[in-house]
Scaffold this motif. Structure first.
Motif, mmCIF file in Angstrom:
data_model
loop_
_atom_site.group_PDB
_atom_site.id
_atom_site.type_symbol
_atom_site.label_atom_id
_atom_site.label_comp_id
_atom_site.label_asym_id
_atom_site.label_seq_id
_atom_site.Cartn_x
_atom_site.Cartn_y
_atom_site.Cartn_z
ATOM 1 N N ASP A 1 -12.977 17.570 6.682
ATOM 2 C CA ASP A 1 -12.056 18.351 7.496
ATOM 3 C C ASP A 1 -12.761 19.093 8.628
ATOM 4 N N THR B 1 -8.301 20.273 -2.949
ATOM 5 C CA THR B 1 -9.465 20.438 -2.074
ATOM 6 C C THR B 1 -10.658 20.845 -2.918
ATOM 7 N N SER C 1 -2.652 13.845 -0.351
ATOM 8 C CA SER C 1 -3.718 14.822 -0.558
ATOM 9 C C SER C 1 -3.314 15.735 -1.713
#
Length: 235
Positions: free
Chosen positions: A22, A213, A210
């Motif tokens: 990212d 994270t 997604s």
């Protein structure tokens, strides 16, 4: 997002289909991305590089370091989509600047790299406002765009529900738009704000979702562990 090549490589062996590097919301720069791409190259996980913006010069640099699956944030209309495509193609199809000696060409070892470069690029554009949702058919129709990825965070803001990306109205908007993307023959992805919505989107036919994270995995588990032992549960 942690900008750790050790974490990237470890997650590359964790069983995920893909990982996003990212460059939009974390301190990952061009040099960092090279290290992370190398870390993932020995794993079965596909790297996706998200740039900070739909910027011609920036895209040229990321392509030259060997990023092949690129995600571009905040694409609002077909014109911006066409600009992104042009940045990933050499002339006459586009405007990518030429260099022979870079990581993407294996430092010159791929003699015909220029002729086949466009075939190795997978371009994902992010749609993340209500205005862009209204342009979705035109965006999805742009030749060279391979997939559309929906960002419910910014979409929630544009719909007056900032910080509530899991609202049913937002989910419905994304699902309706996704059907139009699929009808155009393009892949569709989304960021899921929680596991239940992730499973819902998968069941709804989204091609890539997604689900977490590295920050969430580390800090969420750390907080839960700290709570457990501070409350005496671990004694």
């Amino acid at each position: 997002m942690l900008n750790s090549s050790n974490a990237v490589e470890g997650l590359g062996w964790a069983g995920f289909d893909w990982l996003l590097l990212d460059g939009e919301h974390s301190p990952i720069n061009l040099a960092d991305a090279v290290s992370h791409l190398r870390a993932l190259s020995c794993t079965p996980t596909v790297p996706i590089v998200r740039t900070a913006w739909n910027d011609h010069v920036m895209l040229k640099q990321y392509l030259d370091i060997g990023a092949q699956t690129i995600m571009i944030p905040y694409v609002q209309n077909a014109e911006e989509g066409r600009s992104a495509v042009a940045s990933t193609r050499y002339p006459p199809e586009g405007r990518r600047g030429f260099a022979a000696m870079h990581r993407a060409s294996r430092f010159g070892a791929i003699a015909d790299y220029v002729h086949h470069a466009s075939e190795t690029i997978f371009l994902i554009v992010q749609v993340e406002t209500i205005s862009a949702i209204g342009e979705i058919e035109d965006i999805a129709a742009v030749p060279g765009i391979d997939a559309v990825f929906f960002g419910p965070g910014d979409l929630s803001a544009s719909m007056g529900m900032l910080g509530r990306p899991g609202e049913p109205d937002i989910t419905r908007k994304i699902e309706d738009a996704a059907k139009k993307v699929k009808a155009a023959g393009k892949a569709v992805g989304v960021l899921a704000p929680n596991p239940d919505l992730a499973k819902h989107y998968m069941s709804a036919g989204f091609d890539f979702v997604s689900v977490t994270t590295d920050c969430s995995l580390l800090f969420g588990h750390a907080r839960a562990t700290a709570r457990m032992f501070r409350s005496g549960e671990g004694r």
